[in-house]
Design an enzyme around this catalytic site. Sequence first.
Site, PDB file in Angstrom:
ATOM      1  N   ASP A   1       7.412 -14.177  -0.604  1.00 51.05           N
ATOM      2  CA  ASP A   1       6.130 -13.486  -0.520  1.00 51.05           C
ATOM      3  C   ASP A   1       5.157 -14.385   0.242  1.00 51.05           C
ATOM      4  O   ASP A   1       4.841 -15.488  -0.215  1.00 51.05           O
ATOM      5  CB  ASP A   1       5.635 -13.222  -1.942  1.00 51.05           C
ATOM      6  CG  ASP A   1       4.293 -12.527  -2.011  1.00 51.05           C
ATOM      7  OD1 ASP A   1       3.592 -12.426  -0.978  1.00 51.05           O
ATOM      8  OD2 ASP A   1       3.936 -12.077  -3.113  1.00 51.05           O
ATOM      9  N   ILE A   2       4.708 -13.939   1.397  1.00 46.97           N
ATOM     10  CA  ILE A   2       3.824 -14.770   2.222  1.00 46.97           C
ATOM     11  C   ILE A   2       2.520 -15.108   1.500  1.00 46.97           C
ATOM     12  O   ILE A   2       1.930 -16.149   1.745  1.00 46.97           O
ATOM     13  CB  ILE A   2       3.556 -14.109   3.598  1.00 46.97           C
ATOM     14  CG1 ILE A   2       3.041 -15.150   4.590  1.00 46.97           C
ATOM     15  CG2 ILE A   2       2.634 -12.896   3.464  1.00 46.97           C
ATOM     16  CD1 ILE A   2       3.115 -14.735   6.029  1.00 46.97           C
TER      17      ILE A   2
ATOM     18  N   ASN B   1      -4.062  -4.828  11.562  1.00 48.96           N
ATOM     19  CA  ASN B   1      -4.282  -3.762  12.541  1.00 48.96           C
ATOM     20  C   ASN B   1      -5.598  -4.051  13.271  1.00 48.96           C
ATOM     21  O   ASN B   1      -6.344  -4.940  12.881  1.00 48.96           O
ATOM     22  CB  ASN B   1      -4.271  -2.382  11.868  1.00 48.96           C
ATOM     23  CG  ASN B   1      -5.334  -2.256  10.794  1.00 48.96           C
ATOM     24  OD1 ASN B   1      -6.507  -2.524  11.018  1.00 48.96           O
ATOM     25  ND2 ASN B   1      -4.923  -1.849   9.601  1.00 48.96           N
TER      26      ASN B   1
ATOM     27  N   GLY C   1       1.939  -2.900   4.330  1.00 52.59           N
ATOM     28  CA  GLY C   1       2.832  -4.016   4.617  1.00 52.59           C
ATOM     29  C   GLY C   1       2.210  -5.364   4.324  1.00 52.59           C
ATOM     30  O   GLY C   1       1.548  -5.559   3.297  1.00 52.59           O
TER      31      GLY C   1
ATOM     32  N   ASP D   1      -0.284  -6.806   5.752  1.00 53.06           N
ATOM     33  CA  ASP D   1      -1.744  -6.691   5.730  1.00 53.06           C
ATOM     34  C   ASP D   1      -2.250  -6.287   4.347  1.00 53.06           C
ATOM     35  O   ASP D   1      -3.155  -6.908   3.792  1.00 53.06           O
ATOM     36  CB  ASP D   1      -2.176  -5.677   6.797  1.00 53.06           C
ATOM     37  CG  ASP D   1      -3.657  -5.739   7.136  1.00 53.06           C
ATOM     38  OD1 ASP D   1      -4.307  -6.765   6.860  1.00 53.06           O
ATOM     39  OD2 ASP D   1      -4.155  -4.755   7.708  1.00 53.06           O
TER      40      ASP D   1
ATOM     41  N   GLY E   1       7.808  -4.429  11.219  1.00 57.95           N
ATOM     42  CA  GLY E   1       7.841  -3.478  10.109  1.00 57.95           C
ATOM     43  C   GLY E   1       7.480  -2.093  10.596  1.00 57.95           C
ATOM     44  O   GLY E   1       8.141  -1.504  11.442  1.00 57.95           O
TER      45      GLY E   1
ATOM     46  N   TYR F   1       5.325  -1.126  12.616  1.00 53.63           N
ATOM     47  CA  TYR F   1       5.058  -1.015  14.054  1.00 53.63           C
ATOM     48  C   TYR F   1       6.328  -0.891  14.884  1.00 53.63           C
ATOM     49  O   TYR F   1       6.253  -0.647  16.082  1.00 53.63           O
ATOM     50  CB  TYR F   1       4.220  -2.191  14.539  1.00 53.63           C
ATOM     51  CG  TYR F   1       2.718  -2.040  14.273  1.00 53.63           C
ATOM     52  CD1 TYR F   1       2.202  -1.021  13.478  1.00 53.63           C
ATOM     53  CD2 TYR F   1       1.822  -2.933  14.825  1.00 53.63           C
ATOM     54  CE1 TYR F   1       0.844  -0.900  13.252  1.00 53.63           C
ATOM     55  CE2 TYR F   1       0.456  -2.821  14.598  1.00 53.63           C
ATOM     56  CZ  TYR F   1      -0.025  -1.802  13.817  1.00 53.63           C
ATOM     57  OH  TYR F   1      -1.379  -1.688  13.606  1.00 53.63           O
TER      58      TYR F   1
END
Length: 165
Positions: free
Chosen positions: A9-10, A23, A31, A33, A119, A121
Amino acid sequence: MEITVVTGDITTQDVDAVVNAANRRMRGGGGVDGAIHTAGGPDVLEDCKRRFPDGLATGDAGWTTAGAMPARWVIHVVGPNFTAGERDRGLLVSCYARALAVADELGARSVAFPLVSAGVYGWPREDAAAAAIETLRATPTQVTAARMVAFNRSAYELIAQALRS
């Protein structure tokens, strides 16, 4: 610079800065973001509104506080939306190069990266991994540790393969 890959997990990475695949509006999303805005809390969104009232251009980067996350900063990058026809690989490469430039401005030495644009995109994942590793290797920076954070095992394998190339 040492480049590593982990599955995880970032938002929980103990680094100076985490990179957000944002975005153009810079107001949160899905996602990575969405996860970063949720984990960081309202301070991240408020800083985005203050620092980026008109958002950011595709391929660009900017920073905010990391709010409640262990990292000190979030470096937001706007990746190209392959699904929507944004297919210029230079924009994807720019995300990583600009993130490193922002990290240098901040004095960040350890940075955690997601696989930008791979992802929702729709950027082809193998090329997304190759672009990330190639750019991290080729870009002059003061960052000493770049950690690619894979969301799942298949992404981990793609990034690990790109690291071996």
